[in-house]
Design a protein around this motif. Structure first.
Motif, PDB file in Angstrom:
ATOM      1  N   LEU C 191       7.347 -12.462  15.599  1.00  0.00           N
ATOM      2  CA  LEU C 191       6.604 -13.161  14.550  1.00  0.00           C
ATOM      3  C   LEU C 191       6.793 -14.671  14.643  1.00  0.00           C
ATOM      4  N   LEU C 193       7.270 -16.413  17.269  1.00  0.00           N
ATOM      5  CA  LEU C 193       6.472 -16.921  18.389  1.00  0.00           C
ATOM      6  C   LEU C 193       4.992 -17.028  18.001  1.00  0.00           C
ATOM      7  N   SER C 194       4.491 -16.029  17.274  1.00  0.00           N
ATOM      8  CA  SER C 194       3.093 -16.076  16.835  1.00  0.00           C
ATOM      9  C   SER C 194       2.884 -17.163  15.805  1.00  0.00           C
ATOM     10  N   MET C 195       3.747 -17.160  14.815  1.00  0.00           N
ATOM     11  CA  MET C 195       3.557 -18.094  13.709  1.00  0.00           C
ATOM     12  C   MET C 195       3.672 -19.539  14.170  1.00  0.00           C
ATOM     13  N   ASN C 197       2.622 -20.430  17.058  1.00  0.00           N
ATOM     14  CA  ASN C 197       1.531 -20.584  18.030  1.00  0.00           C
ATOM     15  C   ASN C 197       2.035 -21.013  19.406  1.00  0.00           C
ATOM     16  N   ALA C 199       1.987 -21.291  22.937  1.00  0.00           N
ATOM     17  CA  ALA C 199       0.917 -21.077  23.911  1.00  0.00           C
ATOM     18  C   ALA C 199       1.152 -21.994  25.107  1.00  0.00           C
ATOM     19  N   ALA C 200       0.494 -21.683  26.205  1.00  0.00           N
ATOM     20  CA  ALA C 200       0.622 -22.501  27.407  1.00  0.00           C
ATOM     21  C   ALA C 200       0.431 -23.972  27.069  1.00  0.00           C
ATOM     22  N   ARG C 221       7.098 -17.341  27.173  1.00  0.00           N
ATOM     23  CA  ARG C 221       5.687 -17.455  26.791  1.00  0.00           C
ATOM     24  C   ARG C 221       4.999 -18.657  27.432  1.00  0.00           C
ATOM     25  N   SER C 339       4.142 -29.830  19.407  1.00  0.00           N
ATOM     26  CA  SER C 339       2.992 -29.036  18.962  1.00  0.00           C
ATOM     27  C   SER C 339       3.382 -27.928  17.999  1.00  0.00           C
ATOM     28  N   ALA C 365       0.508 -28.982  13.061  1.00  0.00           N
ATOM     29  CA  ALA C 365       1.414 -28.139  13.845  1.00  0.00           C
ATOM     30  C   ALA C 365       1.967 -27.023  12.962  1.00  0.00           C
ATOM     31  N   PRO C 366       1.938 -25.805  13.451  1.00  0.00           N
ATOM     32  CA  PRO C 366       2.546 -24.709  12.705  1.00  0.00           C
ATOM     33  C   PRO C 366       4.059 -24.664  12.930  1.00  0.00           C
TER      34      PRO C 366
END
Lengths: 437, 310, 437, 310
Positions: C191, C193-195, C197, C199-200, C221, C339, C365-366
């Protein structure tokens, strides 16, 4: 119990009933007075046909010569129809060809009104709707059932008569007015009763700032033995309006008493007069509640219209629950202590309450405290531990889940209550010096 | 355990007597039921405790061994009993018990049927709920298990409220003399669907049945059978999450290491229930709670159904 | 990626592997150096046979002329055997006639030792045990399977070779050393990692006081793009020992950097020297960890014996994860902001950290903050709300449940982790005046 | 939404440009995805917002309508996208998505197969996980649904990472050209067991499959099929509980009414996500959190299995 009503399996005039409309779609508590009515859809029906029927009976609204009336349904054996939630399981896969638009039904609202005027029953209307649906045959058998059920709810609503026990009362409040019972869920309430060892002949001390649901629950378990003492800490007694919804016999009602904390302290018993005043004041609130528990928001006012009709039978009762505890009783409690304690006071500081109440419990008495927030219970537990007042301390939170069990469509319900509150439980230990020689 | 009259209630005046059943509490997870017999002793890791020292003490007292170890003597309750009874089978715990007793609408005076008796964990709570004038008829297939249960009920004093029968309820159903007598029926059987038709006959009109099963396939099959004669069929699961508390010091201000406001917890467990770690008395402290890491993840499904009113 | 190892489906010399012994009974992380060994039961086996095998291969301990060795198992199609918990379901009902005592097995320990000396394989011993069990035939088929499995685990243990990804690393730590990762459960980590965001090409700021598991997860990731900046707030960098267990290529390792909060502030960059020291110190800890993750408590010392053997290959690596961020990088971050942000610092005050870190994030930024206690997150959320720094604020707690799915024996697992921690997530908003004209 | 190179990352230097996709945030439970087009306007209950006012602003800015209403403009992420996309089917939410992406060991460079595409909620997260050089092949039975998904992926800019195919995976299996190509396969199908044999062929050695099903019967049947070619078969369920915070005043001292230390909460909700009630600034206040009362009680079961290494 020496009161035939209490264990009766038939309703009686003046009794309190839970009316379950369309399988839980709407729940109404009502009292079966001669003048009581229930509004379903646009129709107002007298509750008189319910009097004397067994609890568990089903009624349907029929149009008679003198207007709509409740007609007893003779149940048939065989399949129940259960609700299905919005899940795409295997069986649903072949609905994709179906386009459900307004042209699928050839009967118009006017047609239906005309049928009604001609005395066609609700069930017959449902059958007519099915016969005139161009898409019904294309639906899966499962969707057909759903369609039938939806139409039935609208055109042939059913009223199921239930005896109000604590679970259904608590569940109804939890769904409709959670704030009035401090969001106490019925499984948490059940835990409070166990953890406080509520048993026959117990004298249970309760601080019930949740509308009387705890007081009623304890009284139900005591069955006319022991006492439930609803204690208020300040001068104002707490509302016990929910107690009236239970069908308590006089035997049980007289076991529900009020008391002010000060009265338990040596040489004090001055707040009786004021309590009496509060008592009569709260009657009005009570009646609103009895008619007002309706699960569909927009029905509230409708159901409340029953209240005037129901006022008479309530005041007929000889013994009212929640009288002020007699001096004799208070004397006994001072001497013997209470056998257990339940606290459900969402807005009070838990540790302050416990400090005041624990001295009034017998040693080895179990207690259980309900709260919506964890932090006050954590602090209370810590203090009880530190001051070595209680053992077996535990904070617990129940987690309840309902399942849909249907062939090939079994899964937990998609909607659930995520929170039933926290409970701190424990057992008081003997701190008097004489025992620690 | 369950008072048979007003004098039986817990009271500041009551003192432990010869023949009383007491719960000897060492720790939340270490308790034992003991019958008080003058001349007997209890020996545990805290030393030797003479029963004779206990007599005349109040329930809830702390009592000492010859080497100053101590335990507490508690009055028994169905909840404490559940923690000390011998497990002859998987037992039911407080969350399931509390929920089903309430759901079954069991109140004083009710007649309740139960099968199987198992370790008698639920039976004691059922007895409490029907007391003082109701009755629990409980049945178990195993002759010996039924006999042990009877002994236990004798010991806990609920025997007047409970009758234990030896009977294969799945095979034979409940006895005919109970037809139409039961306010509620509870089934904890491997194949509950075999007993459901008989349970239906035992129930009074509008009576409620509860079936407890660990596996969903048992629930599915039971629900199919229930459809015939029952209504309001609902299946629930209830779990209990417990929380542990910890006291932490709040060192306000920036330490050498940045912004460490809370000292790392010191793990000094006192009692294991009352899980919590202590910190020295210096400095302002704050108490925080978090869920215990392990829990029972599943006990069983509780399926309820009400006999249709025909 | 540009690093063939990273995507290889075969093991290689020097790679890190997760050894799953007897279907989760014990989990060991090991590095495949020439000298590495694994102790199973009383036997010490070289890990050499594993090198070059596909991940997912199974091995069995066999007795060879030069002592025990790992022998590749060729899997067969067909039924898996799963563990059954202690439940009395339908199928078990007919075990009641069975009395399982010591006389049921006629083979003695001495007999088995003798068989082993004669080179009989573990599987053959299991078959012999079954043939010599007087009760085996009376068992239900389900119990027979259980019996076989139990004997197989003891006499013919299997070693399954897994590639260590973040989930298995996190799960192994959670089971064995939860405190080292702040009790962060893998679903909570997922969670985070998702929250945040991840990403590459992201530059992710992390405060990782949970052994490096968050840093490693982010790096996995990013796959060699962007940067994960492991920030320490004081002078002491946080341990990143767990990062070593991942099979990170050089490309990925160089994207994992350290940085001190002060370095991001204008005109400061003085803590580099000290960080380098800390870095070399932590290598010892790391090696102990690599050998030491064993799920059975009593094996810890045994597995730790691998550590000397494994030191060489690790130091061979040209690029080490967790170098100090270059001044150029720091300059870029000062200009552009990070980010996103993940905080997992169980012992620090969350709100203090957030006040320091939020200015270093890009707007929009999250961020996601993990904590074991609810109260600090509640206070942080309240402050973020009040000061209008972030929106979309939410405190969430994952609830994970595993099921046993077996014919007629399907139910949730009896044992479960009741707690995976709390997460506060949200999005930073633009507070600079130029944008609010 | 997912940067294709280092310049695509979120930065303090980046400003909203014509053609950007922005998430217009009114409230936690009220958001909308909007493509910025010079000359366009957004109209909502807070007024009329001109896109031209947005261009040149930073992501995360508060922007105003003609009547001083405001919204925030956020950079899109797969999580925000999940909250704004149009539901053509039941969608997967963050807890399931996060868990399965981690469990499937999806890292940059992986090739992932998905069926069905549905509303594309998961696809976007899969694309993020395989970026920048991996690929997601997603298939849906419905031609139109696939077309809508393609449009969405175009809009969110993940189209280079995703190929949408129209195919009945249950009936035909995955296309032969993907045999042995997949690191992971995700199935969200009514009868997953029909697609499992094909999924097994697509997977590389040691690859992992995940099947999402709402009903336990689907799981049971899938597990039976998986037994043949897969190992490490495990089924999970994941839910998310959210908490709301409340500020309460701590009035220490005994009031008229007894011991009321905490004033009753005032329900003045601000933003609905950031559920919380405010109390006037007077007096010391304390913040407490409790679980929100309603939650999704079930989404589906996630069954994972790893292709056996033969």
């Amino acid at each position: 119990m020496g009161d035939s009503n209490q264990s009766s399996r038939l309703t009686w005039e003046g009794c309190s009933v839970l009316l379950d409309i369309n399988d839980g779609e709407r729940l109404v508590f009502a009292r079966l007075s001669p003048a009581a009515t229930l509004k379903i859809g646009k129709k107002n029906c007298s509750l008189q046909p319910i009097v004397g029927c067994p609890f568990g009976s089903s009624f349907r609204v029929e149009d008679g010569k003198d207007g709509p009336y409740l007609s007893l349904v003779v149940a048939t054996e065989g399949g129940n129809i259960q609700d299905e939630e919005n899940v795409t399981c295997e069986e649903l896969k072949d609905n994709r060809a179906l386009v459900d638009n307004n042209t699928a039904q050839s009967l118009t609202g006017d047609d239906i009104d005309e049928m009604r005027r001609q005395g066609v029953t609700g069930d017959q209307i449902v059958e007519a709707l099915i016969a005139n649906s161009t898409t019904f045959e294309k639906k899966t058998s499962f969707s057909q059932e759903k369609y039938r059920l939806r139409k039935q709810k609208k055109y042939a609503p059913r009223v199921l008569v239930r005896r109000p026990f604590v679970r259904s009362i608590c569940d109804a409040y939890f769904r409709k007015y959670p704030d009035r019972i401090g969001c106490l869920r019925s499984d948490s309430l059940a835990l409070l009763l166990s953890m406080a060892n509520v048993a026959a002949y117990s004298d249970v001390l309760v601080v019930d700032m949740v509308g009387g649901i705890v007081t009623g629950a304890v009284a139900e378990r005591l069955g006319g033995t022991g006492y439930v003492c609803n204690m208020h800490l300040g001068v104002t007694p707490h509302s016990m309006e929910i107690v009236r919804i239970f069908n308590f016999s006089n035997d049980i009602c007289k076991r529900i008493v009020r008391c002010c904390l000060n009265d338990l302290c040596p040489g004090q018993n001055g707040s009786h007069a004021q309590i009496q005043n509060m008592e009569s004041e709260s009657v009005n609130q009570l009646d609103v509640m009895e008619g007002g528990i309706s699960v569909k928001e927009n029905r509230t006012t409708v159901d409340a219209s029953n209240k005037t009709a129901k006022r008479d039978p309530t005041t007929n009762k000889a013994i009212k629950a929640g009288e002020v505890a007699s001096e004799e009783l208070i004397g006994l409690w001072k001497e013997r202590g209470f056998s257990s304690l339940i606290v459900a006071a969402p807005d009070l500081d838990v540790w302050s309450i416990m400090q005041k109440l624990l001295p009034h419990l017998a040693y080895s008495a179990p207690f259980a405290i309900y709260h919506q927030y964890l932090q006050p219970l954590a602090e209370c537990m810590h203090n009880l531990q530190r001051e070595k007042i209680a053992i077996g301390l535990q904070i617990s939170e129940p987690w309840l889940r309902e399942y849909q069990v249907l062939p090939s469509r079994t899964h937990p319900r998609m909607q659930m209550s995520a929170f039933g509150g926290y409970i701190l439980s424990g057992t008081v230990i003997c701190t008097s010096e004489s025992d620690v020689q | 355990m369950i008072p048979a009259d007003p004098s039986g209630r817990l009271s500041l005046l009551r003192r432990i007597q010869e023949g009383d059943l007491v719960i000897v509490y060492e720790r939340h997870d270490h308790m034992k039921a003991v019958k008080v017999i003058n001349g007997s002793v209890l020996q545990n890791r805290f030393g030797v405790f003479k029963h004779s020292d206990w007599i005349g003490k109040k329930f809830g007292s702390k009592v000492f061994s010859h080497k100053k170890g101590f335990v507490y003597l508690l009055a028994p309750t169905p909840e404490l009993w559940t923690l000390v009874l011998s497990h002859r089978t998987q037992i039911l715990y407080i969350a399931d018990i509390s929920f089903l007793v309430m759901y079954l609408e069991i109140v004083p005076g009710c007649v309740v049927l139960e099968s199987g008796t198992g370790s008698g964990s639920l039976t004691t709570s059922l007895a409490r709920a029907v007391a003082p004038m109701g009755h629990v008829h409980t049945f178990d297939f195993h002759e010996q298990r039924a006999a042990s249960a009877r002994e236990d009920f004798e010991k806990t004093g609920v025997n007047k409220l409970v009758t234990v029968g030896v009977r294969d309820i799945q095979g034979e159903g409940f006895p005919d003399e109970l037809i139409g007598q039961a306010d509620a029926v509870f089934l904890d059987l491997p194949q509950p669907w075999l007993a459901i038709p008989s349970a239906g006959k035992m129930l009074k009109a509008d009576g409620i049945l509860c079936s407890f099963s660990p596996c969903i396939e048992q629930v599915q099959r039971s629900c199919e059978t229930l459809e015939l004669k029952f209504t309001d069929i609902r299946t629930f699961e209830i779990l209990l999450r417990t929380y542990e508390i910890k006291e932490v010091r709040a060192e306000v201000g920036e330490g050498d290491d940045g912004f460490s406001l809370r000292s790392p917890p010191r793990k000094k467990r006192q009692h294991s229930t009352e899980k919590g770690s202590a910190v020295e008395a210096s400095g302002a402290t704050t108490v925080m709670a978090k869920p215990c890491s392990e829990t029972r993840g599943h006990t069983g499904y509780l399926t309820f159904a009400r006999l249709k009113c025909l």
